[in-house]
Design a protein around this motif. Structure first.
Motif, PDB file in Angstrom:
ATOM      1  N   LEU A 171      49.927  44.396  12.436  1.00  0.00           N
ATOM      2  CA  LEU A 171      48.688  44.235  11.685  1.00  0.00           C
ATOM      3  C   LEU A 171      48.453  45.470  10.820  1.00  0.00           C
ATOM      4  O   LEU A 171      48.519  46.599  11.319  1.00  0.00           O
ATOM      5  N   ILE A 172      48.198  45.267   9.539  1.00  0.00           N
ATOM      6  CA  ILE A 172      47.854  46.367   8.634  1.00  0.00           C
ATOM      7  C   ILE A 172      46.325  46.377   8.497  1.00  0.00           C
ATOM      8  O   ILE A 172      45.735  45.439   7.959  1.00  0.00           O
ATOM      9  N   THR A 173      45.712  47.438   8.976  1.00  0.00           N
ATOM     10  CA  THR A 173      44.249  47.484   9.046  1.00  0.00           C
ATOM     11  C   THR A 173      43.594  47.981   7.759  1.00  0.00           C
ATOM     12  O   THR A 173      42.418  47.738   7.520  1.00  0.00           O
ATOM     13  N   GLY A 174      44.328  48.724   6.921  1.00  0.00           N
ATOM     14  CA  GLY A 174      43.709  49.365   5.771  1.00  0.00           C
ATOM     15  C   GLY A 174      42.895  50.570   6.204  1.00  0.00           C
ATOM     16  O   GLY A 174      42.937  50.992   7.366  1.00  0.00           O
ATOM     17  N   GLN A 175      42.141  51.126   5.285  1.00  0.00           N
ATOM     18  CA  GLN A 175      41.325  52.311   5.596  1.00  0.00           C
ATOM     19  C   GLN A 175      40.187  51.922   6.537  1.00  0.00           C
ATOM     20  O   GLN A 175      39.340  51.109   6.174  1.00  0.00           O
ATOM     21  N   PRO A 176      40.161  52.468   7.744  1.00  0.00           N
ATOM     22  CA  PRO A 176      39.145  52.067   8.730  1.00  0.00           C
ATOM     23  C   PRO A 176      37.725  52.398   8.272  1.00  0.00           C
ATOM     24  O   PRO A 176      37.476  53.499   7.772  1.00  0.00           O
ATOM     25  N   PRO A 177      36.785  51.487   8.445  1.00  0.00           N
ATOM     26  CA  PRO A 177      35.392  51.755   8.081  1.00  0.00           C
ATOM     27  C   PRO A 177      34.634  52.511   9.169  1.00  0.00           C
ATOM     28  O   PRO A 177      33.478  52.860   8.984  1.00  0.00           O
ATOM     29  N   TRP A 178      35.271  52.726  10.325  1.00  0.00           N
ATOM     30  CA  TRP A 178      34.639  53.441  11.429  1.00  0.00           C
ATOM     31  C   TRP A 178      35.118  54.887  11.457  1.00  0.00           C
ATOM     32  O   TRP A 178      36.213  55.183  10.967  1.00  0.00           O
ATOM     33  N   PRO A 179      34.355  55.794  12.034  1.00  0.00           N
ATOM     34  CA  PRO A 179      34.822  57.182  12.160  1.00  0.00           C
ATOM     35  C   PRO A 179      36.123  57.305  12.944  1.00  0.00           C
ATOM     36  O   PRO A 179      37.003  58.074  12.581  1.00  0.00           O
ATOM     37  N   SER A 180      36.258  56.553  14.042  1.00  0.00           N
ATOM     38  CA  SER A 180      37.456  56.634  14.872  1.00  0.00           C
ATOM     39  C   SER A 180      38.515  55.646  14.397  1.00  0.00           C
ATOM     40  O   SER A 180      38.355  54.427  14.519  1.00  0.00           O
ATOM     41  N   VAL A 181      39.606  56.167  13.864  1.00  0.00           N
ATOM     42  CA  VAL A 181      40.708  55.326  13.381  1.00  0.00           C
ATOM     43  C   VAL A 181      41.317  54.543  14.535  1.00  0.00           C
ATOM     44  O   VAL A 181      41.590  53.345  14.435  1.00  0.00           O
ATOM     45  N   TYR A 230      33.266  57.453  18.573  1.00  0.00           N
ATOM     46  CA  TYR A 230      33.570  58.444  19.607  1.00  0.00           C
ATOM     47  C   TYR A 230      34.965  59.009  19.384  1.00  0.00           C
ATOM     48  O   TYR A 230      35.905  58.267  19.077  1.00  0.00           O
ATOM     49  N   LEU A 231      35.092  60.327  19.551  1.00  0.00           N
ATOM     50  CA  LEU A 231      36.402  60.952  19.367  1.00  0.00           C
ATOM     51  C   LEU A 231      37.363  60.552  20.478  1.00  0.00           C
ATOM     52  O   LEU A 231      38.487  60.144  20.226  1.00  0.00           O
ATOM     53  N   SER A 232      36.917  60.659  21.735  1.00  0.00           N
ATOM     54  CA  SER A 232      37.780  60.363  22.883  1.00  0.00           C
ATOM     55  C   SER A 232      37.651  58.890  23.240  1.00  0.00           C
ATOM     56  O   SER A 232      36.883  58.506  24.124  1.00  0.00           O
ATOM     57  N   LEU A 280      29.462  65.386  17.378  1.00  0.00           N
ATOM     58  CA  LEU A 280      28.039  65.318  17.663  1.00  0.00           C
ATOM     59  C   LEU A 280      27.833  65.235  19.171  1.00  0.00           C
ATOM     60  O   LEU A 280      28.788  65.042  19.936  1.00  0.00           O
ATOM     61  N   GLU A 281      26.608  65.382  19.596  1.00  0.00           N
ATOM     62  CA  GLU A 281      26.289  65.333  21.020  1.00  0.00           C
ATOM     63  C   GLU A 281      26.727  64.003  21.628  1.00  0.00           C
ATOM     64  O   GLU A 281      26.540  62.943  21.046  1.00  0.00           O
ATOM     65  N   GLY A 282      27.342  64.091  22.820  1.00  0.00           N
ATOM     66  CA  GLY A 282      27.782  62.884  23.508  1.00  0.00           C
ATOM     67  C   GLY A 282      29.185  62.452  23.153  1.00  0.00           C
ATOM     68  O   GLY A 282      29.672  61.441  23.654  1.00  0.00           O
ATOM     69  N   GLY A 283      29.880  63.202  22.290  1.00  0.00           N
ATOM     70  CA  GLY A 283      31.246  62.861  21.927  1.00  0.00           C
ATOM     71  C   GLY A 283      31.365  62.009  20.686  1.00  0.00           C
ATOM     72  O   GLY A 283      32.475  61.621  20.302  1.00  0.00           O
ATOM     73  N   ARG A 284      30.246  61.700  20.030  1.00  0.00           N
ATOM     74  CA  ARG A 284      30.287  60.926  18.795  1.00  0.00           C
ATOM     75  C   ARG A 284      30.682  61.845  17.645  1.00  0.00           C
ATOM     76  O   ARG A 284      30.682  63.067  17.777  1.00  0.00           O
ATOM     77  N   LEU A 285      31.025  61.246  16.499  1.00  0.00           N
ATOM     78  CA  LEU A 285      31.553  62.065  15.412  1.00  0.00           C
ATOM     79  C   LEU A 285      31.240  61.501  14.041  1.00  0.00           C
ATOM     80  O   LEU A 285      30.896  60.329  13.886  1.00  0.00           O
ATOM     81  N   GLY A 300      36.987  67.547  22.615  1.00  0.00           N
ATOM     82  CA  GLY A 300      36.643  66.184  23.000  1.00  0.00           C
ATOM     83  C   GLY A 300      36.033  66.143  24.392  1.00  0.00           C
ATOM     84  O   GLY A 300      35.047  65.441  24.642  1.00  0.00           O
ATOM     85  N   THR A 301      36.606  66.926  25.313  1.00  0.00           N
ATOM     86  CA  THR A 301      36.071  66.995  26.675  1.00  0.00           C
ATOM     87  C   THR A 301      34.708  67.663  26.679  1.00  0.00           C
ATOM     88  O   THR A 301      33.793  67.244  27.397  1.00  0.00           O
ATOM     89  N   ARG A 302      34.571  68.726  25.872  1.00  0.00           N
ATOM     90  CA  ARG A 302      33.297  69.444  25.824  1.00  0.00           C
ATOM     91  C   ARG A 302      32.152  68.524  25.423  1.00  0.00           C
ATOM     92  O   ARG A 302      31.058  68.582  25.994  1.00  0.00           O
ATOM     93  N   TYR A 303      32.401  67.657  24.438  1.00  0.00           N
ATOM     94  CA  TYR A 303      31.328  66.792  23.955  1.00  0.00           C
ATOM     95  C   TYR A 303      31.202  65.511  24.771  1.00  0.00           C
ATOM     96  O   TYR A 303      30.122  64.914  24.821  1.00  0.00           O
ATOM     97  N   SER A 304      32.286  65.080  25.431  1.00  0.00           N
ATOM     98  CA  SER A 304      32.219  63.870  26.244  1.00  0.00           C
ATOM     99  C   SER A 304      31.630  64.158  27.622  1.00  0.00           C
ATOM    100  O   SER A 304      30.837  63.382  28.150  1.00  0.00           O
ATOM    101  N   ARG A 305      32.055  65.275  28.228  1.00  0.00           N
ATOM    102  CA  ARG A 305      31.581  65.651  29.564  1.00  0.00           C
ATOM    103  C   ARG A 305      31.135  67.111  29.531  1.00  0.00           C
ATOM    104  O   ARG A 305      31.825  67.993  30.036  1.00  0.00           O
TER     105      ARG A 305
END
Length: 425
Positions: A137-147, A258-260, A407-412, A305-310
């Motif tokens: 599947l070719i997804t193209g440029q992802p519209p979400w922060p997390s590829v 989310y990064l992680s 961002l806080e909570g592991g978001r980005l 990633g760990t710092r912001y997730s946990r």
């Protein structure tokens, strides 16, 4: 009278000299106190890691007995695998998934662009295994922060089966991988299954340095978490789940910023009321050839990633290192005139790390490099402490050519290589 007045003048002590000596003494005692406290906490961590390994090994043996009683009529599976470029040992990694001792499964791949260098390798391998359905599947440029999360979202939409096994492209597995990972999902209370991994060097000093940390430091943390509270998160090399459990959390869209991704999907499934199981199957996580700078960036991204997730757990990790406290002990004891005490503290920290590497890396996840890499591991422990400190100095990281602000909570928030800014969902 003059003599009396002169004698009445109080003697002025050289307070600056005395206070300076006192300050040095106080600093020395503080350094030594911190070193002793760190030696105690790192020793406790070593004991917990040992108990974690024992629990993991016992659970793996019990799992093998259970699997032996299962019938060969196992449910069909969809394996989801995003790819990006010619990663180290890509051919070996991909082909290992085509050699599974499993009755029915399909292979689904996702790439951002149609000319991705990984796709010819996949097509070549899939042609040699025509009995295993394969789709790209070719997804193209992802519209979400997390590829990565967007790739899994798109692959889930086209998956033919209810059981989904997600896995990174830098993972190599054994022939019984699916046979051991899938069965726990037959229990309706289990929402996800994840796997520990051992680092496998693709060649070079820094690759080996990174790999031994993956097998010992990272796995020790996972096994301690599994010992104390059970699994409440997923691990990138493998997160297997059902369409029902991922739908219960709102699909991959719920973690699209989310990064992680691995941590978030397992954690969200756990919070939805399901169990997360740590499989006894251990996979090889390839540590690519890299420069020191590349290794540093890779480990710093994981730490952030760990710092912001946990955040609380990551803060506590500062007390799990041993060698930094051994060095502080040597300095503090020498300042107080007790060099042998300092040598003893440093020696204890070195023995601690060598033993942990051997027990976790070799006995726990069977990494053959851990047998000799144990002698290198104290340096890796010191390096890990420096990375941990650095994780608090920045909010930005780089991955696949894209800049991310955490961002806080592991978001980005993602800034693509072409300059496009992708805000949180």
């Amino acid at each position: 009278i003059l003599r009396a007045e002169k004698s009445a003048v109080p003697y002025r002590f050289p307070l600056s000299t005395v206070s300076r000596s006192a300050r040095v003494l106080i600093v020395a005692y503080v350094i030594l106190g911190v070193a002793i406290a760190g030696t105690i906490t790192s020793t406790i961590v070593f004991v917990l890691a040992l108990l974690g390994v024992i629990k993991f090994r016992c659970s793996a043996r019990l799992e093998q007995k259970t699997l032996a009683k299962l019938s060969t009529n196992l449910p069909p599976v969809s394996v989801l695998k995003p790819v990006h470029g010619l990663e180290s040992r890509l051919k070996e990694n991909i082909e290992s998934f085509y050699r599974q001792n499993y009755p029915t499964y399909e292979m689904l791949f996702a790439a951002d662009e149609a000319d991705d260098a990984a796709l010819p390798v996949i097509r070549e391998i899939s042609e040699r295994y025509p009995h295993i359905p394969t789709r790209i599947l070719i997804t193209g440029q992802p519209p979400w922060p997390s590829v990565l999360t967007y790739c899994y979202h798109r692959l889930t939409e086209i998956a033919a089966h209810d059981i989904l096994v997600t896995s990174d492209s830098d993972v190599e597995v054994g022939p019984n991988y699916l046979r051991e990972v899938v069965p726990p999902l037959l229990d309706p209370q289990v929402g996800a299954v994840t796997c520990a991994s051992r680092g496998k060097s693709a060649g070079g000093l820094w690759s080996a340095f990174n790999g031994i940390g993956m097998s010992a430091e990272f796995v020790a943390g996972v096994l301690i978490a599994n010992l104390l509270e059970g699994m409440k998160f997923g691990l990138g090399p493998t997160v297997a789940h059902t369409k029902e459990s991922i739908a219960r959390i709102g699909g991959y869209a719920a973690i699209g910023d989310y990064l992680s991704t691995d941590f978030a999907v397992g954690n969200f499934i756990y919070r939805a009321g399901y169990k997360v199981v740590l499989s006894g199957n251990v996979v090889d996580h390839i540590s690519p050839k890299m420069t020191f700078r590349q290794m540093w960036g890779r480990q710093l991204r994981w730490a952030m990633g760990t710092r912001y997730s946990r955040p609380k757990g990551h803060l506590g990790e500062g007390l799990t290192f041993a060698v930094p406290f051994g060095i502080l002990g040597l300095i503090g004891a020498a300042m107080l005139g007790h060099p042998m005490l300092g040598v003893a503290l440093l020696a204890a920290s070195l023995v601690n790390r060598i033993a942990e590497c051997w027990i976790v890396g070799w006995w726990g996840v069977r990494d053959p490099a851990a047998r000799w890499g144990a002698l290198l591991y104290p340096l890796r422990d010191l390096h890990g402490f420096i990375v941990w400190c650095a994780s608090y100095l920045s909010k930005r990281t780089l991955w696949r050519g894209n800049n991310y602000e955490l961002l806080e909570g592991g978001r980005l928030v993602a800034r693509r290589a072409n300059g496009t800014i992708v805000n949180p969902l």
